[in-house]
Design a protein around this motif. Structure first.
Motif, short mmCIF file in Angstrom:
data_model
loop_
_atom_site.label_atom_id
_atom_site.label_comp_id
_atom_site.label_asym_id
_atom_site.label_seq_id
_atom_site.Cartn_x
_atom_site.Cartn_y
_atom_site.Cartn_z
N ASN A 1 -21.77 46.47 -29.34
CA ASN A 1 -23.20 46.55 -29.63
C ASN A 1 -23.44 46.48 -31.13
OD1 ASN A 1 -22.76 49.13 -30.77
ND2 ASN A 1 -22.85 50.04 -28.73
N GLU A 2 -24.71 46.54 -31.52
CA GLU A 2 -25.09 46.31 -32.92
C GLU A 2 -24.52 47.36 -33.88
OE1 GLU A 2 -27.06 46.98 -30.35
OE2 GLU A 2 -28.76 48.29 -30.88
N PHE A 3 -24.02 48.46 -33.34
CA PHE A 3 -23.43 49.48 -34.22
C PHE A 3 -21.96 49.20 -34.49
CE2 PHE A 3 -26.86 51.34 -31.77
CZ PHE A 3 -27.68 51.83 -32.79
N PHE B 1 -30.21 42.99 -27.61
CA PHE B 1 -30.44 43.21 -29.04
C PHE B 1 -31.12 42.00 -29.68
CE2 PHE B 1 -29.17 42.79 -33.49
CZ PHE B 1 -29.71 43.97 -34.00
N ARG C 1 -34.60 42.42 -31.46
CA ARG C 1 -34.65 42.36 -32.92
C ARG C 1 -35.15 41.03 -33.47
NH1 ARG C 1 -31.89 45.48 -36.75
NH2 ARG C 1 -32.54 47.13 -35.33
N CYS D 1 -26.99 46.60 -36.77
CA CYS D 1 -28.21 47.34 -36.47
C CYS D 1 -29.13 47.47 -37.68
CB CYS D 1 -27.87 48.72 -35.90
SG CYS D 1 -26.93 49.76 -37.03
#
Ligand code: ADP
Ligand code: MG
Length: 393
Positions: free
Chosen positions: A245-247, A287, A291, A212
């Protein structure tokens, strides 16, 4: 909890830990543990224990609470028309110290550094072993949610967490450790799991940052392909990350991804497996679009899976100790927990209160709550390292 005041570890005596452990044990079937019960469990003199209890309240490792006289039905408390005795309960800090004491005693942890992250359900610290290798310490913090009970609301608010969070956090850490180990053994890019106790997991520290925080990558397409490939490979081994996810994807300094955060992993045999799988895939697609402005026609579907083995089954079969299984069974029974029934209650939650009040201090996300409940109910999925029982106290 704010900064971890680890100095306190040095000042606590063996008797202190004995009393702290006695409260922990008492909490298996008591909301609040009366001093007398703590004395019996600790097998020390009453006068002495009383003094230690007071002292530990001062250090906020325990809290003393007045028992309430109330009548409620709440899955996380033992109280159905019950009078609660006044007594003590462990605080987050108290539970932390029990685990940290064990981990330092074993030599897993030698020194403590800064907090590097606050996750949804965890606090993350840098620690180091004796060789001064930096490691990552994850303190699981589940069960901060509660059930709203309109009638008994005011009364039970104070007590709602006490029993549940010990179990939920411990289950969460145990699952995470076991899954990480199974994944590492199969060559997945995950941090090396090093040790765990209670709700704490010690693992390799990933040098890099979460996806992220990344705004540019050398080759977007390669990274996208790698991540999709990981989702498929996980499924080929019988599991879905469930929060891909991106985290929860770290990018190492060399640009390679490392997956973290596993307590919520589900089996590909789960009835909603396909939906979980698609959600993970869509997280990555969304994402990359957002992004990097990257979209691909190519993305895996649940039908692309070709099962090789089942991490889930192996993990369940391997480390299981009858002890924790029995303990949790007893916990569920004593607390009258019926997942089905509670799930219906949540689904039908009436809405007299404003939205705000409804979730005040309560549930961040109803899905999380269901997940936590399921975690309790699906006890068969609870995995335990060999020797867990001996090492917990
Ligand atoms: P949560 O379940 O609370 O989301 P995570 O396991 O995702 O907890 O960790 C939260 C954050 O802590 C991550 O986003 C990451 O920034 C950091 N973190 C977690 N594990 C590691 C690790 N092994 N090495 C480095 N940083 C980590
Ligand atoms: Mg996370």
């Amino acid at each position: 909890m704010g900064k971890l005041d680890v100095k306190i570890l040095r000042y606590l005596t063996p008797e202190d830990f004995r009393v702290l452990t006695a409260i922990e044990m008492g909490m298996k079937n008591h909301e609040l543990v009366p001093a007398l019960l703590a004395t019996q469990i600790a097998n020390l003199r009453y006068g002495g224990v009383h003094k230690l209890l007071k002292e530990m309240c001062k250090h906020k490792l325990l809290s003393y609470e007045r028992g309430k006289r109330y009548s409620i039905k709440n899955i996380f408390t033992t109280c159905y028309n019950k009078f609660l005795d006044d007594g003590y309960r462990l605080t987050n800090a108290g539970y932390d110290y029990l685990a940290l004491k064990v981990l330092t005693h074993r030599g897993t942890i030698h020194s403590f550094g800064n907090q590097i992250g606050v996750g949804k359900e965890s606090n993350i610290y840098i620690v180091a072993n004796e060789e001064e290798t930096p490691l990552c310490l994850k303190l699981h913090r589940l069960g901060r949610t509660c059930f709203r009970n309109i009638k008994g609301k005011r009364d039970y608010h104070q007590h709602r967490h006490s029993v549940s969070w010990l179990y939920l956090s411990r289950i969460s850490a145990t699952r995470e450790f076991a899954y990480m180990k199974a994944l590492l053994d199969r060559g997945f890019p995950v941090p090396k799991p090093i040790d765990f106790n209670r709700h704490c997991v010690v693992m390799e520290l990933v040098e890099g940052g979460p996806l992220c925080n990344i705004n540019e990558v050398d080759n977007v397409e390669t990274l996208y392909d790698e991540l999709m490939d990981l989702i498929v490979r996980l499924a080929n081994h019988g599991v879905i990350h469930g929060d891909f996810n991106e985290f929860n994807i770290m990018i190492k300094d060399d640009g390679k991804p490392v997956i973290i955060d596993f307590p919520q992993m589900v089996s590909t045999e789960h009835e909603n497996a396909e939906a979980y799988f698609e959600r993970d895939v869509n997280c990555i697609r969304d994402f990359f679009k957002r992004r990097f402005g990257y979209e691909s026609e190519l993305y895996p579907t649940f039908q692309d899976i070709s099962r090789e083995d089942s991490i889930d089954t192996e993990v369940k079969a391997s480390g299981f100790t009858r002890q924790i299984e029995k303990e949790i069974d007893a916990f569920l029974t004593e607390n009258g927990i019926d997942y089905k029934e509670e799930k219906d209650n949540i689904d039908n939650e009436d809405s007299e209160d404003s939205e705000e009040e409804k979730y005040e201090n309560c549930v961040d996300n109803i899905e999380d709550l269901k997940y936590q409940l399921k975690g309790l109910q699906l006890q068969n999925e609870i995995v335990v390292k060999e020797g867990f029982d001996a090492s917990t106290r």
